[in-house]
Scaffold this active site. Structure first.
Site, PDB file in Angstrom:
ATOM      1  N   ALA A 291       0.825  -1.274   0.048  1.00 49.55           N
ATOM      2  CA  ALA A 291       0.074  -0.103   0.262  1.00 49.55           C
ATOM      3  C   ALA A 291       0.970   1.157   0.097  1.00 49.55           C
ATOM      4  O   ALA A 291       2.013   1.227   0.278  1.00 49.55           O
ATOM      5  CB  ALA A 291      -0.960  -0.045   1.208  1.00 49.55           C
TER       6      ALA A 291
ATOM      7  N   TYR B 153      -8.736  -5.990  -0.968  1.00 49.17           N
ATOM      8  CA  TYR B 153      -9.468  -5.936   0.404  1.00 49.17           C
ATOM      9  C   TYR B 153     -11.003  -5.612   0.122  1.00 49.17           C
ATOM     10  O   TYR B 153     -11.309  -4.429  -0.660  1.00 49.17           O
ATOM     11  CB  TYR B 153      -8.852  -4.771   1.139  1.00 49.17           C
ATOM     12  CG  TYR B 153      -7.267  -4.812   1.482  1.00 49.17           C
ATOM     13  CD1 TYR B 153      -7.030  -5.870   2.554  1.00 49.17           C
ATOM     14  CD2 TYR B 153      -6.268  -3.818   1.447  1.00 49.17           C
ATOM     15  CE1 TYR B 153      -5.966  -6.057   3.138  1.00 49.17           C
ATOM     16  CE2 TYR B 153      -5.139  -3.863   2.101  1.00 49.17           C
ATOM     17  CZ  TYR B 153      -4.801  -5.061   2.654  1.00 49.17           C
ATOM     18  OH  TYR B 153      -3.553  -5.190   3.215  1.00 49.17           O
TER      19      TYR B 153
ATOM     20  N   ASP C  82       5.237 -15.419   0.462  1.00 49.02           N
ATOM     21  CA  ASP C  82       5.982 -14.139   0.693  1.00 49.02           C
ATOM     22  C   ASP C  82       6.240 -14.226   2.397  1.00 49.02           C
ATOM     23  O   ASP C  82       6.237 -14.872   3.030  1.00 49.02           O
ATOM     24  CB  ASP C  82       5.005 -13.132   0.399  1.00 49.02           C
ATOM     25  CG  ASP C  82       3.837 -12.694   0.946  1.00 49.02           C
ATOM     26  OD1 ASP C  82       3.657 -13.248   2.280  1.00 49.02           O
ATOM     27  OD2 ASP C  82       3.059 -11.975   0.660  1.00 49.02           O
TER      28      ASP C  82
ATOM     29  N   GLY D  24       9.699 -12.169   4.167  1.00 43.59           N
ATOM     30  CA  GLY D  24      11.046 -12.478   4.587  1.00 43.59           C
ATOM     31  C   GLY D  24      12.028 -12.739   3.270  1.00 43.59           C
ATOM     32  O   GLY D  24      13.064 -13.054   3.648  1.00 43.59           O
TER      33      GLY D  24
ATOM     34  N   ARG E 204       3.180  -8.377  10.000  1.00 51.30           N
ATOM     35  CA  ARG E 204       2.297  -6.977  10.288  1.00 51.30           C
ATOM     36  C   ARG E 204       1.033  -6.954  10.777  1.00 51.30           C
ATOM     37  O   ARG E 204       0.529  -6.147  11.062  1.00 51.30           O
ATOM     38  CB  ARG E 204       2.380  -6.097   8.908  1.00 51.30           C
ATOM     39  CG  ARG E 204       3.707  -5.796   8.255  1.00 51.30           C
ATOM     40  CD  ARG E 204       3.485  -5.553   6.716  1.00 51.30           C
ATOM     41  NE  ARG E 204       3.017  -4.071   6.516  1.00 51.30           N
ATOM     42  CZ  ARG E 204       3.880  -2.830   6.728  1.00 51.30           C
ATOM     43  NH1 ARG E 204       5.072  -2.996   6.922  1.00 51.30           N
ATOM     44  NH2 ARG E 204       3.200  -1.869   6.647  1.00 51.30           N
TER      45      ARG E 204
ATOM     46  N   SER F 282      -1.769  -3.153  -4.737  1.00 47.78           N
ATOM     47  CA  SER F 282      -2.544  -3.099  -3.927  1.00 47.78           C
ATOM     48  C   SER F 282      -3.789  -2.207  -4.035  1.00 47.78           C
ATOM     49  O   SER F 282      -3.870  -1.315  -4.704  1.00 47.78           O
ATOM     50  CB  SER F 282      -1.835  -2.500  -2.657  1.00 47.78           C
ATOM     51  OG  SER F 282      -2.816  -2.251  -1.578  1.00 47.78           O
TER      52      SER F 282
ATOM     53  N   ARG G  33       8.990  -5.769   1.256  1.00 51.13           N
ATOM     54  CA  ARG G  33       9.915  -4.510   1.664  1.00 51.13           C
ATOM     55  C   ARG G  33      10.960  -4.321   1.009  1.00 51.13           C
ATOM     56  O   ARG G  33      11.318  -2.902   0.758  1.00 51.13           O
ATOM     57  CB  ARG G  33      10.399  -4.886   3.339  1.00 51.13           C
ATOM     58  CG  ARG G  33       9.098  -4.727   4.446  1.00 51.13           C
ATOM     59  CD  ARG G  33       9.788  -4.962   5.671  1.00 51.13           C
ATOM     60  NE  ARG G  33       8.614  -5.053   6.688  1.00 51.13           N
ATOM     61  CZ  ARG G  33       7.900  -5.986   6.855  1.00 51.13           C
ATOM     62  NH1 ARG G  33       8.474  -7.446   6.645  1.00 51.13           N
ATOM     63  NH2 ARG G  33       6.965  -5.935   7.792  1.00 51.13           N
TER      64      ARG G  33
ATOM     65  N   THR H 162      -6.730 -10.803  -0.114  1.00 50.95           N
ATOM     66  CA  THR H 162      -6.053 -10.754   1.250  1.00 50.95           C
ATOM     67  C   THR H 162      -7.096 -11.143   2.194  1.00 50.95           C
ATOM     68  O   THR H 162      -8.050 -10.597   2.505  1.00 50.95           O
ATOM     69  CB  THR H 162      -5.312  -9.522   1.543  1.00 50.95           C
ATOM     70  OG1 THR H 162      -4.326  -9.332   0.399  1.00 50.95           O
ATOM     71  CG2 THR H 162      -4.521  -9.559   2.722  1.00 50.95           C
TER      72      THR H 162
HETATM   73  C1  GLV Z   1      -1.167  -3.001   4.268  1.00 46.37           C
HETATM   74  O1  GLV Z   1      -1.330  -4.071   3.798  1.00 46.37           O
HETATM   75  C2  GLV Z   1      -0.216  -3.105   5.281  1.00 46.37           C
HETATM   76  O2  GLV Z   1       0.399  -3.843   5.930  1.00 46.37           O
HETATM   77  O3  GLV Z   1      -0.078  -1.846   5.909  1.00 46.37           O
END
Ligand code: GLV
Length: 374
Positions: free
Chosen positions: A89, A143, A293, A295, A265, A116, A317, A169
């Site tokens: 995002a 989402y 996914d 790591g 997260r 996203s 990331r 997701t």
């Molecule tokens: C969005 O999907 C987040 O993990 O911030």
């Protein structure tokens, strides 16, 4: 973001993990922490990497590896690497061109890009930018909004704009506890790329809560039929962490599963995805494609996941940081580095095609202290 600074010297990046410090120098702390952070004590986030790194490889030698080709297909569409770009995002936190830059770099490299729902740029604009830069499949991550009509509209728009799968997701019924964002008072984006968000939807203090406030916590397995009725696109479910849920997904006719804990997260203390992958692969038993996914940052991580039965992986990331380090060029550099690693590691392992990777290419997993089998 604070004042733009000159592009970092991308040549300094020799591996995916090098982009974070380059990006950090160009972005504010709240934005950096939003990308880098996880939920609660970030145990799962750390475990994802640690568990991947405990696997050791078992090479076969005297194999002709003069020509190594890392290309494969994701849901039948050709890709140059068994690694795609994970949906992330708010990419304007890293670069003003946001997803336009990431999607262009991915298309030019022939790498799958997943957009996203909460992108900073509109899905149509991203599709156009990608098509101008090259050709690679793109998927749309969904989402589900509490107002289902908004999601119906998004799926139809994604299908019309050439996205070739819907990635639902399923690990975000509510927002995870992101304490770094709470501490930093992460600012809201001024605009969302794909839709209008009313002020009432963004009054809570934490950005992840905006997504949590938006998503439909009533979503359940029966809704997969609703989703399938919205378009002809195949459905991929992202966020599966058990054989039982994998079985449910396959019974509902999904084309793919992403074994994911959302990069650590969402719920902390979830297992590392690489530790769950074998259970999911076994349950699916070839009836859908399985991805992973959370790591991934090395070519050898990719090979370990494929040897355990994944069709491919998604990288999150490190790509976000590469975008922060140098926009489109940064992402291109990251994809070049990852591609070179994957091909070199395949040659050293004695494989010339990702399809050749099997369980016998793994030696054994080290114990958590590195001392013995785990
Ligand atoms: C969005 O999907 C987040 O993990 O911030």
């Amino acid at each position: 973001m604070s004042e733009p600074s000159p592009p970092s010297d991308l040549a300094q990046a020799r591996r995916l993990d090098d982009f974070e410090s380059l990006a950090r120098a160009r972005m504010g702390r709240p934005e950096h922490d939003y990308i880098a952070g996880g939920a609660d004590d970030e145990l799962t986030m750390a475990d994802n990497r640690a568990a991947l790194r405990r696997w050791r490889l078992r090479p076969r030698v005297l194999v002709d590896v003069k020509t190594v080709d890392a290309s494969t297909s994701f849901l039948g569409q050709p890709v140059s690497l068994p690694a795609g770009i994970a949906p992330m995002a708010f990419q304007h936190f890293a670069d003003a061109d946001a997803e336009l830059a990431t999607a262009r770099a991915a298309a030019a490299a022939g790498v799958l890009f997943c957009l996203s729902t909460m992108s900073s740029r509109a899905l149509e604009e991203v599709a156009e930018a990608a098509d101008e830069a090259g050709s690679a499949p793109r998927w749309f991550q969904l989402y589900v909004h509490r107002d289902r009509r908004r999601s119906e509209e998004l799926v139809r728009r994604a299908a019309a704009a050439g996205y070739s799968a819907i990635v639902l997701t399923v690990d975000f019924p509510v927002a995870g506890n992101r304490e770094r964002d709470l501490r930093n008072g992460l600012p809201y984006p001024q605009a969302f790329g794909n839709f209008e968000v009313s002020p009432a939807e963004v009054t809570d203090g934490v950005l992840a809560a905006v997504i949590g406030g938006f998503t439909d916590a009533t979503l359940s397995w029966d809704d997969i039929d609703w989703l399938r009725g919205l378009s002809d696109l195949p459905i991929v479910i992202k966020g599966i962490l058990s054989g039982e849920d994998a079985e449910q997904a396959v019974e509902r006719g999904v084309a793919g599963i992403v074994v994911s804990n959302h990069g650590g997260r969402q719920l902390d203390r979830l297992p590392a995805t690489i530790d769950v992958l074998p259970e999911v692969v076994q349950a699916v038993d070839g009836r859908a494609e399985v991805y992973l996914d959370s790591g991934i940052s090395r070519g050898t991580d990719v090979l370990v996941a494929l040897a355990l039965g994944a069709r491919g992986v998604f990288v999150g990331r490190p790509i976000f940081f590469a975008l922060g380090a140098g926009g489109e060029q940064g992402v291109s550099r990251a994809l070049d580095l990852l591609g070179a690693e994957v091909r070199r590691d395949m040659a050293l392992l004695g494989v010339t095609d990702p399809a050749q990777l099997v369980r016998e290419h793994l030696w054994r997993r080290q114990g958590p202290d590195g001392s013995g089998p785990g």
